[in-house]
Write a protein that holds these residues in place. Sequence first.
Motif, mmCIF file in Angstrom:
data_model
loop_
_atom_site.group_PDB
_atom_site.id
_atom_site.type_symbol
_atom_site.label_atom_id
_atom_site.label_comp_id
_atom_site.label_asym_id
_atom_site.label_seq_id
_atom_site.Cartn_x
_atom_site.Cartn_y
_atom_site.Cartn_z
ATOM 1 N N GLY A 102 0.754 -1.246 0.000
ATOM 2 C CA GLY A 102 0.000 0.000 0.000
ATOM 3 C C GLY A 102 0.782 1.292 0.000
ATOM 4 O O GLY A 102 0.365 2.264 -0.596
ATOM 5 N N GLY A 103 1.942 1.343 0.661
ATOM 6 C CA GLY A 103 2.685 2.594 0.800
ATOM 7 C C GLY A 103 2.977 3.245 -0.526
ATOM 8 O O GLY A 103 3.167 2.583 -1.529
ATOM 9 N N PHE B 85 6.440 7.783 1.246
ATOM 10 C CA PHE B 85 7.126 7.080 2.332
ATOM 11 C C PHE B 85 8.332 6.312 1.817
ATOM 12 O O PHE B 85 8.661 5.229 2.263
ATOM 13 C CB PHE B 85 6.160 6.157 3.064
ATOM 14 N N GLY B 86 8.944 6.842 0.820
ATOM 15 C CA GLY B 86 10.186 6.263 0.339
ATOM 16 C C GLY B 86 9.987 5.066 -0.568
ATOM 17 O O GLY B 86 10.722 4.092 -0.494
ATOM 18 N N GLY B 87 8.993 5.105 -1.389
ATOM 19 C CA GLY B 87 8.794 4.053 -2.386
ATOM 20 C C GLY B 87 7.991 2.898 -1.830
ATOM 21 O O GLY B 87 7.823 2.745 -0.626
ATOM 22 N N SER B 88 7.478 2.037 -2.716
ATOM 23 C CA SER B 88 6.646 0.938 -2.271
ATOM 24 C C SER B 88 7.364 -0.383 -2.472
ATOM 25 O O SER B 88 8.217 -0.526 -3.340
ATOM 26 C CB SER B 88 5.337 0.956 -3.053
ATOM 27 N N GLU B 89 6.977 -1.341 -1.688
ATOM 28 C CA GLU B 89 7.658 -2.621 -1.667
ATOM 29 C C GLU B 89 6.851 -3.646 -2.453
ATOM 30 O O GLU B 89 5.634 -3.724 -2.310
ATOM 31 C CB GLU B 89 7.775 -3.056 -0.208
ATOM 32 N N LEU B 90 7.527 -4.456 -3.264
ATOM 33 C CA LEU B 90 6.825 -5.471 -4.051
ATOM 34 C C LEU B 90 6.229 -6.535 -3.152
ATOM 35 O O LEU B 90 6.818 -6.919 -2.139
ATOM 36 C CB LEU B 90 7.789 -6.137 -5.036
ATOM 37 N N PHE C 241 -3.841 -0.522 -10.370
ATOM 38 C CA PHE C 241 -4.025 -1.972 -10.291
ATOM 39 C C PHE C 241 -2.912 -2.657 -9.495
ATOM 40 O O PHE C 241 -3.112 -3.725 -8.928
ATOM 41 C CB PHE C 241 -4.126 -2.558 -11.705
ATOM 42 N N ASP C 242 -1.730 -2.051 -9.456
ATOM 43 C CA ASP C 242 -0.635 -2.698 -8.737
ATOM 44 C C ASP C 242 -0.882 -2.716 -7.230
ATOM 45 O O ASP C 242 -0.221 -3.450 -6.499
ATOM 46 C CB ASP C 242 0.700 -1.999 -9.046
ATOM 47 N N LYS C 243 -1.848 -1.934 -6.780
ATOM 48 C CA LYS C 243 -2.162 -1.926 -5.346
ATOM 49 C C LYS C 243 -3.276 -2.913 -5.006
ATOM 50 O O LYS C 243 -3.673 -3.054 -3.857
ATOM 51 C CB LYS C 243 -2.601 -0.512 -4.916
#
Length: 935
Positions: free
Chosen positions: A389-390, A394-399, A493-495
């Motif tokens: 979700g981030g 907040f410094g990028g999102s994690e896969l 969609f990636d979320k």
Amino acid sequence: MTTKFGKGCHLHLIDGSAFIFRAYHALPPLTRKSDGLPIGAVSGFCNMLQRYVEGNHAADTPTHLAVIFDKGSHTFRNDMYDLYKANREAMPEDLRPQIPLTREATRAFNIACEEMEGYEADDIIATLSCQARDLGGRVTIVSSDKDLMQLVGDGVEMYDAMKNKVIDRDGVFEKFGVGPEGVVDVQALAGDSVDNVPGAPGIGIKTAALLINEFGTLEALLDRAEEIKQPKRRQTLIEKREQIELSKKLVQLDCNTPLEFTLDDLEIKDPDPEVLLGFLAKMEFRTLTKRIADALDAELPAIEDAAPVAKAGEAPAEVEDLPIDPEAYTCVSDLETLNTWIAEARHQGYVAVDTETTGLDNMTADLVGISLATKAGKACYIPLTHSKGGDDLFGGSELVAGQIPLQDALDALKPLLEDEAVRKIFQNAKYDCKIFQRYGIIVQGIDDTMLMSYALYSGLHGHGMDALSERYLGHNPIPIKDLIGSGKSMITFDKVDVEKATRYAAEDADITLRLWQKFAPQLHHAKVTRVYERLERPLVPVLAQMERHGVLVDRDTLSRMSNAFAQKMAGLEADIHEMAGESFNVGSPKQLGEILFDKMGFEGGKKGKTGAYATGADILEDLATEHELPARVLDWRQLSKLKSTYTDALQDHINKETGRVHTSYMQTGAATGRLSSTDPNLQNIPIRSEEGRRIREAFIAPEGKVLVSLDYSQIELRILAHVAGIDSLKQAFREGQDIHAATASEMFGVPLDQMTSDVRRQAKAINFGVIYGISGFGLARNLRIPRAEAQGFIDRYFERFPGIKDYMDATVKFAQENLFVETLFGRKIHTPEIAAKGPRAGFAKRAAINAPIQGTAADIIRRAMIRMPEAIAGQPAKMLLQVHDELLFEVEEDAVDQLIATAREVMESAASPAIHLDVPLIADAGQGCSWAEAH
DNA sequence: CTAGAGCGCTCG
DNA sequence: GTACGAGCGCTCTAGC
């Protein structure tokens, strides 16, 4: 009897038996689906014939051509020697019934097919070769049979179709060690076990050649046999003299076969597409039928899908209607599993594919996942870049864990997607292909259910997946809203949760596959295969490329215009408010109507469901003669339109990376076959008014390049003249006359040199009216004349051009009987409303009259567009835009003339060879630094 | 606040 | 009640 055959003629003689046997042994034992008749050899035979007539060989092009067959098994050689060919193996059982079919095939290709009772094919070939050579012509014998090599010589060569090699004197020498004139002698000595020619025992080809070279001829050798040093050989030659002389008679070909036809009968003729395709369809050769239909540019005949088993790449004939169950789909999270899906797709020859991305703009959207479907109900989703979700704050999102690395998955899929032999089925292929192209994958071998639906059902309904799924599968797909929401709170969609995404995405692929299974067989029955394969599917990569290129738009120009418009509008607004005596929203038709009709007391009526006054331009124009206010509103509206729709909105469409505007073409948007353009619509950039036209100054070419525009001149009127068969109009077009002036002259009897602009203007309005399905009311409104007068014009027009009335009546009748109309290229436009009662029937009639004309024009420019990339390949030019009858190119300055010449030729010849028009097509060209100058 | 209808205008 | 085929921006309203 005189013979035309002679010098300059080139006769090719195909050894039919050799073709048949080669075809039989080269192919697996294929059978006809519907009844199991063996047809492998026929199939191979037809393929070889087709490839041969295509000229795909090393031999020269023939002027005369025949396929020569053996007939019966008893020939004059059996009378001499009853064991002749006695060693021949019996013909395989499954080949026998195919022999007559190869004759039929030859005739279907319209190739001379010759045979003679009592003679071998080789004798006929020999006779024809001698005759042709004696008349000064050249001969190519298509065979590698060594028995025919004796015929090689001046003007006669052989051609080995298998090795694609010409056999001349040297070739014969290689084989026999002697020239062609010695071949018979060598064969007589060496004998032939296959044909059971005895020859001289113990003597093979090498020895025979040695002897013939030493003694010159067989006769000399036999006469002087005593001189042979080797005792065994000498004895054989003396003792077996009779047998050797018989052998010579057996191998010597007869050049005097009493033929019942002449060389002139063998002249090459074009096949009749109907006969040839009919035969191929009867044999159920799908691929070959399609290939030849393409080559002949003819309608593909329907081939029944008789058996439930599908060949690779073809849809199964029977579709199981399994219920759609989103829980049954799998999520692929490792490379091994992905590879099993890829293997299955390859095994089957087709696979449905769908991509999920972060947005709808395929220039910027990123790939999130891919779904595949191999069978109805069997589908998977491959999540690739789903992230937590981030967001970037907040410094990028994690896969999310459990996803194949993007590049690994693409590397695995790329060979499949780029393999033309495996059909990739999409719903709206252009979108997915453009996404894949951004990742370096050029998808080849596509099918598109959206385009299939359009080819089948244009005019009946929309072609989006949701509508198609509901209509043809009785299933409502999961709405995208359920996953990503809508409006302000919409997520990308990636979320989306991977499990939810799997259900949604795999379902889309499953539905796409099921739709394909439904539609594919229907194309044949509806006779729109050619429309789909020639006018729809090949346009996909062309449009994708145009959209990717985009057109350069200068933001500063637009921005300056915007400011100028805003200032003028403010001035007008103040004037309007002052005249009205109060402040109101000029952009609100409702408020304007109340000001005009209630407060200021102008005459005018309410309109429509909402009860609001109509304040359209036509009404305001009438009022403008009485008062300044409506005139100012008209000016304001024009500026408002230019500013909001063009100078402002267009700026928002300039791509940050490319600095260009990338429109999206909708291939299924208009029922007639026209394209439509969205995001932004570049097919309605102003041109008619001087002020609006300046918007086109913002469409420019980069440094060193120019924009070139080519547009068809009066294409719809030309098509009308052709389909309605109006001789005087056709003649006017052939002579390059001003068509509106010519119409006026014909109608009103005014000579062309005395034509006034007003009379011409009226004729022009009538000409366009005709294309739109003319009515007295419409023409009256357009010309602002009394209705009775307009009707008088129409009556006179039909009187002068009765063919137009006939065409209109016939078209309406056709529509009423069939509920569709057709373009000249076979595109069907369904007109279900034609059966309606009341005013709707009127609309439907006019639409039915217009559709074949507009649609045929649309088909023609599509054909030009499809051919264009190949035609201009190598030129520093790109096709950027299509505006119904215009194509816009971006070209390097010094290559403009060449581009214009090429593009003009492609456009002007785009109707042929599929159809012949009785009128010429003309494309006018313009060029300049901006679109304003180029058009 | 959002979705959708209606109006009006742009093009071929 | 009317010319054929499209798309889009704006206003306004219905409904959440």
